[in-house]
Design an enzyme around this catalytic site. Sequence first.
Site, PDB file in Angstrom:
ATOM      1  N   ARG A  72     -57.331 -46.122  33.668  1.00 41.10           N
ATOM      2  CA  ARG A  72     -56.103 -45.825  34.427  1.00 41.10           C
ATOM      3  C   ARG A  72     -56.197 -46.693  35.679  1.00 41.10           C
ATOM      4  O   ARG A  72     -56.954 -46.367  36.587  1.00 41.10           O
ATOM      5  CB  ARG A  72     -56.033 -44.346  34.789  1.00 41.10           C
ATOM      6  N   ASP A 130     -46.032 -36.165  24.954  1.00 38.62           N
ATOM      7  CA  ASP A 130     -45.017 -35.940  25.981  1.00 38.62           C
ATOM      8  C   ASP A 130     -44.165 -37.187  26.281  1.00 38.62           C
ATOM      9  O   ASP A 130     -43.690 -37.354  27.398  1.00 38.62           O
ATOM     10  CB  ASP A 130     -45.687 -35.447  27.282  1.00 38.62           C
TER      11      ASP A 130
HETATM   12  O1  F6P Z   1     -53.092 -37.646  28.802  1.00 30.69           O
HETATM   13  C1  F6P Z   1     -54.109 -37.155  28.027  1.00 30.69           C
HETATM   14  C2  F6P Z   1     -54.991 -36.231  28.796  1.00 30.69           C
HETATM   15  O2  F6P Z   1     -56.091 -35.899  27.996  1.00 30.69           O
HETATM   16  C3  F6P Z   1     -54.344 -34.953  29.339  1.00 30.69           C
HETATM   17  O3  F6P Z   1     -54.154 -33.952  28.377  1.00 30.69           O
HETATM   18  C4  F6P Z   1     -55.328 -34.582  30.415  1.00 30.69           C
HETATM   19  O4  F6P Z   1     -54.714 -33.736  31.336  1.00 30.69           O
HETATM   20  C5  F6P Z   1     -55.674 -35.922  30.996  1.00 30.69           C
HETATM   21  O5  F6P Z   1     -55.479 -36.856  29.961  1.00 30.69           O
HETATM   22  C6  F6P Z   1     -57.075 -36.064  31.512  1.00 30.69           C
HETATM   23  O6  F6P Z   1     -57.193 -37.299  32.150  1.00 30.69           O
HETATM   24  P1  F6P Z   1     -58.546 -38.055  32.497  1.00 30.69           P
HETATM   25  O7  F6P Z   1     -58.991 -38.746  31.263  1.00 30.69           O
HETATM   26  O8  F6P Z   1     -58.153 -39.046  33.534  1.00 30.69           O
HETATM   27  O9  F6P Z   1     -59.519 -37.043  32.938  1.00 30.69           O
END
Ligand code: F6P
Length: 320
Positions: A72, A130
């Site tokens: 991200r 989503d």
């Molecule tokens: O978007 C997918 C997801 O697994 C969500 O369900 C969850 O809230 C989020 O990503 C967790 O994000 P990260 O990998 O940044 O902890």
Amino acid sequence: MKNIGIVTSGGDAPGMNAAIRAVTRLAYSEGFQVFGFERGWEGLLTSKFGILTPRSVGGIIQLGGTILLTSRSLEFRKKEGLRKAAKTLMKNQIAGLVVIGGDGSFKGAFELSKETNTQLVGIPATIDNDVYGTDETIGFDTAVNTAVNEIDKIRDTAISHERVFIIEIMGRTRGFLASNVGLTVGAEIILVPEVKFDKNRILKTLKENSAKGKKSSIIVAAEGVGDTRGLTSEIERKTGSEVRLSILGYAQRGGSPTARSRLLANEFASEAVGLLHKKEGNRIVGLSKGEVTSIDLGESCRTEKILDLKLLRLAEKLAT
Ligand code: F6P
């Protein structure tokens, strides 16, 4: 158009590899050279990529995660980052870029589309389901099945110990996963971020259930509903039942994709490469009423996919 790129971005989802394989092979057969950018948008900022060929994507259809890696990227979101990414695309004469990811990745793609002439096409892949513009995303079915398998096991221990279990599943802001999982495990209560939960109602339902002779209960809660740990101790205190919290966590994002997730990956890839072939960019592909189709990228980013509460109502009726 000769060069196309592929990027996987945001949370990984089972079936991303199947989509990489399908896009690569279909693009090759159309005469494109395929660039695989690494670590999501970061790969466009650092010019980290490799050439994908039909052979290099062999043996990955069944693998979870993404061979291209993902991240991200905060830097990409800034104007400077977007410009840098656009430069990488121009320098490598990438005429089309396939973005495999969720709504966050598509918002990034939409911003990038303002800085580049490269045609961007999104393939929705997220366990959250989503993304507006598709009834289902790649990886959703796998995550539902992973959670269901785990909760079925927890049900055994809930019954044996006559306990209430709160099972927290993924979904920071949306309840698509929670409502599908909750209904299919026969949960007594389902909590989703879209509906503010009422503690007194939960306590009332549990008390009624125990009066009806139910000795154990499963509460499926999306992570975005709030403090599940606090809720666990409060229910224990106020009902006198033994209550346990089980957080399923990242296991839901991994594992081999189900046939359904692979099928979507192949079909979405075919639609995406078809769009690039026709030079129709800035779209996301999706499934609508059983048909593979596409919608405008900007429209998808601007519109929220609404959770249909009918699954929750059905689950409630069935939990008698
Ligand atoms: O978007 C997918 C997801 O697994 C969500 O369900 C969850 O809230 C989020 O990503 C967790 O994000 P990260 O990998 O940044 O902890």
